[in-house]
Write an enzyme that holds these catalytic residues in place. Structure first.
Site, PDB file in Angstrom:
ATOM      1  N   LYS A  74      -5.008  -6.483   2.706  1.00  0.00           N
ATOM      2  CA  LYS A  74      -3.634  -7.727   2.275  1.00  0.00           C
ATOM      3  C   LYS A  74      -3.724  -8.342   1.047  1.00  0.00           C
ATOM      4  CE  LYS A  74      -2.467  -6.991   5.873  1.00  0.00           C
ATOM      5  NZ  LYS A  74      -2.287  -6.194   6.320  1.00  0.00           N
TER       6      LYS A  74
ATOM      7  N   GLU B 268      -2.804  -5.153  -1.293  1.00  0.00           N
ATOM      8  CA  GLU B 268      -1.384  -4.696  -1.815  1.00  0.00           C
ATOM      9  C   GLU B 268      -0.190  -6.413  -1.384  1.00  0.00           C
ATOM     10  OE1 GLU B 268      -0.279  -3.250   2.473  1.00  0.00           O
ATOM     11  OE2 GLU B 268      -0.995  -5.167   3.594  1.00  0.00           O
TER      12      GLU B 268
ATOM     13  N   HIS C 274     -26.798  -4.285  -2.364  1.00  0.00           N
ATOM     14  CA  HIS C 274     -27.149  -3.087  -2.590  1.00  0.00           C
ATOM     15  C   HIS C 274     -26.150  -2.470  -3.775  1.00  0.00           C
ATOM     16  CE1 HIS C 274     -30.025  -2.266   0.255  1.00  0.00           C
ATOM     17  NE2 HIS C 274     -29.283  -2.591   1.161  1.00  0.00           N
TER      18      HIS C 274
HETATM   19  C1  F6R Z   1      -1.554  -2.827   5.608  1.00  0.00           C
HETATM   20  C2  F6R Z   1      -0.502  -2.652   6.998  1.00  0.00           C
HETATM   21  C3  F6R Z   1      -1.096  -0.528   7.083  1.00  0.00           C
HETATM   22  C4  F6R Z   1      -0.921  -0.022   8.609  1.00  0.00           C
HETATM   23  C5  F6R Z   1      -0.809   1.637   8.824  1.00  0.00           C
HETATM   24  C6  F6R Z   1      -0.740   1.629  10.366  1.00  0.00           C
HETATM   25  O1  F6R Z   1      -0.774  -4.503   6.286  1.00  0.00           O
HETATM   26  O2  F6R Z   1       0.559  -2.711   7.009  1.00  0.00           O
HETATM   27  O3  F6R Z   1      -2.330  -0.480   6.490  1.00  0.00           O
HETATM   28  O4  F6R Z   1      -1.291  -0.373   8.655  1.00  0.00           O
HETATM   29  O5  F6R Z   1       0.139   1.992   7.383  1.00  0.00           O
HETATM   30  O6  F6R Z   1       0.134   2.023  11.029  1.00  0.00           O
HETATM   31  P1  F6R Z   1       0.385   1.447  11.961  1.00  0.00           P
HETATM   32  O7  F6R Z   1      -0.305   0.524  12.686  1.00  0.00           O
HETATM   33  O8  F6R Z   1       1.949   1.703  11.637  1.00  0.00           O
HETATM   34  O9  F6R Z   1       0.143   2.869  12.652  1.00  0.00           O
END
Ligand code: F6R
Length: 611
Positions: A488, A491, A507
């Site tokens: 989080k 990004e 480690h």
């Molecule tokens: C992070 C995020 C991404 C999604 C990933 C999978 O905040 O939103 O990492 O979790 O792209 O997406 P879904 O869950 O839609 O398959």
């Protein structure tokens, strides 16, 4: 990735398409554009967000009753006006938008270049469009036929919408691997990547399947397969309200969605969990109980945040059900030669239900005889339909690009699945089972209590916002939460962050610890707590800045930390649904303090429909 919208009917198309693009912008925001038909073809496109396109079109001639629009997440070719969609064919007759990747576009491009074509953009889309146009011209066939012929040659994923200057009421659409929903109005049709641009006008929709082609006119929707056979459209009713896709007074979707969690977790449990009766009702589990409880192995496949939910589930399922679990990145699973046996169960986790890697991984596992259980948020999405059985998370539309409420919804569903299997299998005592039902039931209230103290997290965020790096540490159930906190933060706030199992720190990563490095411990009271406190001491001894997410009343951790945020006590199985909340808030407040667009972080898109 990439959002597409289309309209044909009696209304003005441009405002509908533009509004739809704003709703789909979470799917990509490198550029956007529209194509409108009104006594000729008009194409307008612009690098940047939809607002920039809108501004550039003030005063432009946008009158038309048919239009298509696109918001792009760049794959082939840098974000620019030139590479923005819609693309026009060399003949000037057709305009097309595309979501997906044409893998063999280079070969087709060469063939077209040999025939004298030249290209204005670097995109695979312009190649496919001219390929279609060329087929139509040389075979003197309908556009629909040309699309069918072209798509049979195409390798890759697509959802395309095409309009033709010579046929000013018709949109031709087709999909494989990228989503398409068609809304049915009275004498009008709406097309989009998901239902959010449609919901305002109609609740009747048709989800188009792979290898289907739609011929869409104001008063007619014809669906065919690529073999030119007609298919009866299956009309479903949308179970979604307009308010769910609007900000509702919040500054950003991300903070709205964080604050929605008491309700979304409650909605996920509602109608399933009954503490008084001691039951969990989940038809998707009940119908496959024999296969689930006798599974030799459960393989969880997912990406990103959903993968982190899978890691938490690994701990829970192994603990409660005594079934071996492996958690795989869908993108790795699909390309290696995984051993999947009959009797293995795949749990595929996805918010969007459209993630290309997860979808292909499912198909691969299915071919090898596995049962697929989908844990999906988006109702009617491709992964939900590709699964044998499953359970929706009922978190409602998640629009902020960073996943928040979907994660806690996934955890709630996965915990219920584990409890239900364990109870049926007899691997959990009645007492613990009933206690965990109560703990799960109490989660929404506890999340609400955490959110009431959001300002405390904001103060921590303001203090550490200028850090260049951060380390997130946790053990056991909280280790995946540490990974999620790091994801989080990177990004949303573009701060380099890493998540590690707290014990693993010594480690290697401990070499990074300095007086300025924030080290965030997810240290709620659980069976690993003492060990985590020892790890805290180790950081403290090296003068690291310790920020801890603790259980209320934990004085020892408080004394070892520079800053703490306390969450209510809870069983370790449900604790991740609580300990993740301050980490979501932390990334949000740091992002805001730095002036970033938290709903649309750079380079990202919500629905990752490319591999
Ligand atoms: C992070 C995020 C991404 C999604 C990933 C999978 O905040 O939103 O990492 O979790 O792209 O997406 P879904 O869950 O839609 O398959």
């Amino acid at each position: 990735m990439c959002g597409i919208v289309g309209y044909t009917g009696p209304r003005e198309a441009y405002p509908i398409v533009l509004k739809g693009l704003k709703r789909l912008e979470y799917r990509g925001y490198d550029s956007s554009g529209v194509a409108l038909l009104n006594h000729g073809l008009k194409v307008y496109k612009k690098k940047g967000k939809v607002a920039e396109l809108e501004e550039s079109l003030i005063g432009a001639d946008v009158k038309a009753n048919i239009g298509i629009g696109h918001t792009r997440w760049a794959t082939h070719g840098e974000p620019s006006d030139r590479n923005a969609h819609p693309h026009e064919s060399a003949s000037g007759r057709l305009a097309m938008i595309h979501n997906g990747i044409i893998e063999n576009y280079a070969l087709i491009k060469k063939e077209l270049e040999n025939k004298g074509y030249s290209f204005k953009s670097d995109t695979d889309t312009e190649v496919l469009l001219n390929f279609i146009d060329d087929i139509q011209q040389h075979n003197d066939c309908s556009l629909e036929e040309a699309v069918r012929v072209a798509l049979k040659r195409v390798v890759g994923a697509y959802c395309i919408l095409l309009i033709d200057k010579e046929d000013p009421h018709t949109i031709i659409a087709a999909r494989k691997g990228s989503p398409l929903v068609i809304g049915i109005g009275k004498g009008e049709h709406f097309l989009a990547s998901d239902a959010s641009p449609i919901i305002e006008y109609t609740k009747e929709v048709v989800y188009v399947n792979d290898y289907e082609l739609a011929i869409v006119r104001p008063d007619e929707l014809i669906l065919k397969n690529l073999g030119n056979e007609k298919i009866t459209p299956y009309v479903t009713k949308l179970d979604m309200e307009l308010a769910a896709i609007e900000k509702g007074g919040y500054d950003h979707f991300m903070i709205k969605e964080i604050f929605e969690q008491p309700k979304t977790i409650y909605d996920c449990l509602r109608g399933r969990l009954d503490v008084a009766k001691g039951t969990i009702t989940m038809a998707g589990v009940e119908n496959y109980m024999e296969q689930l409880k006798n599974a030799h192995r459960i393989i969880i496949i997912a990406c990103g945040t959903s993968w982190h939910a899978g890691l938490v589930a690994e701990y829970i399922i192994e603990e409660l059900c005594r079934i071996p679990v492996e958690v795989e990145y869908a993108s790795e699973f699909r390309y290696r030669n995984p051993v999947v046996n009959k009797g293995d169960v795949i749990i595929a986790i996805s918010q969007s239900g459209e993630t290309a890697d997860t979808l292909v991984a499912i198909e691969k596992a299915k071919e090898q005889g596995a049962i697929i259980f989908g844990v999906v948020n988006a109702v009617g999405s491709s992964i939900a339909r590709a699964s044998h059985t499953g359970a929706y998370t009922h978190s409602g539309p998640e629009i902020g690009v960073a996943s928040t409420k979907a994660f806690t919804g996934q955890l709630a569903v996965l915990t219920m699945i584990a409890l239900k299997i364990a109870h049926n299998k007899g691997t959990i005592s009645e007492e613990r089972y009933l206690q965990l039902l109560q703990d799960l039931h109490d989660v929404p209230e506890k999340v609400d209590a955490i959110l009431k103290n959001a300002e405390e997290v904001k103060a921590i965020a303001d203090k550490y916002k200028d850090s260049t790096d951060a380390l997130f540490l946790g053990r056991g159930y909280n280790f995946p939460v540490a990974l999620e906190g790091a994801l989080k933060l990177k990004e949303i706030s573009y701060i380099h962050a890493e998540g590690y199992p707290a014990a693993e720190m010594k480690h290697g990563p401990i070499a990074l610890v300095t007086e300025t490095l924030p080290v965030i411990f997810v240290a709620t009271k659980d069976s690993y707590h003492e060990k985590v406190v020892s790890n805290m001491q180790e950081i403290k001894a090296r003068k690291g800045r310790v920020i801890s997410i603790i259980t209320e009343g934990d004085e020892l951790s408080t004394s070892l930390s520079n800053d703490v945020f306390a969450v209510p006590p809870a069983d370790e199985i449900v604790a991740p649904m609580l300990s993740v909340i301050p980490l979501q808030l932390l990334s949000y407040y740091v992002g805001i303090a730095k002036g970033y667009d938290v709903d649309k972080p750079r380079n990202l898109a919500k629905s990752v429909t490319v591999e």
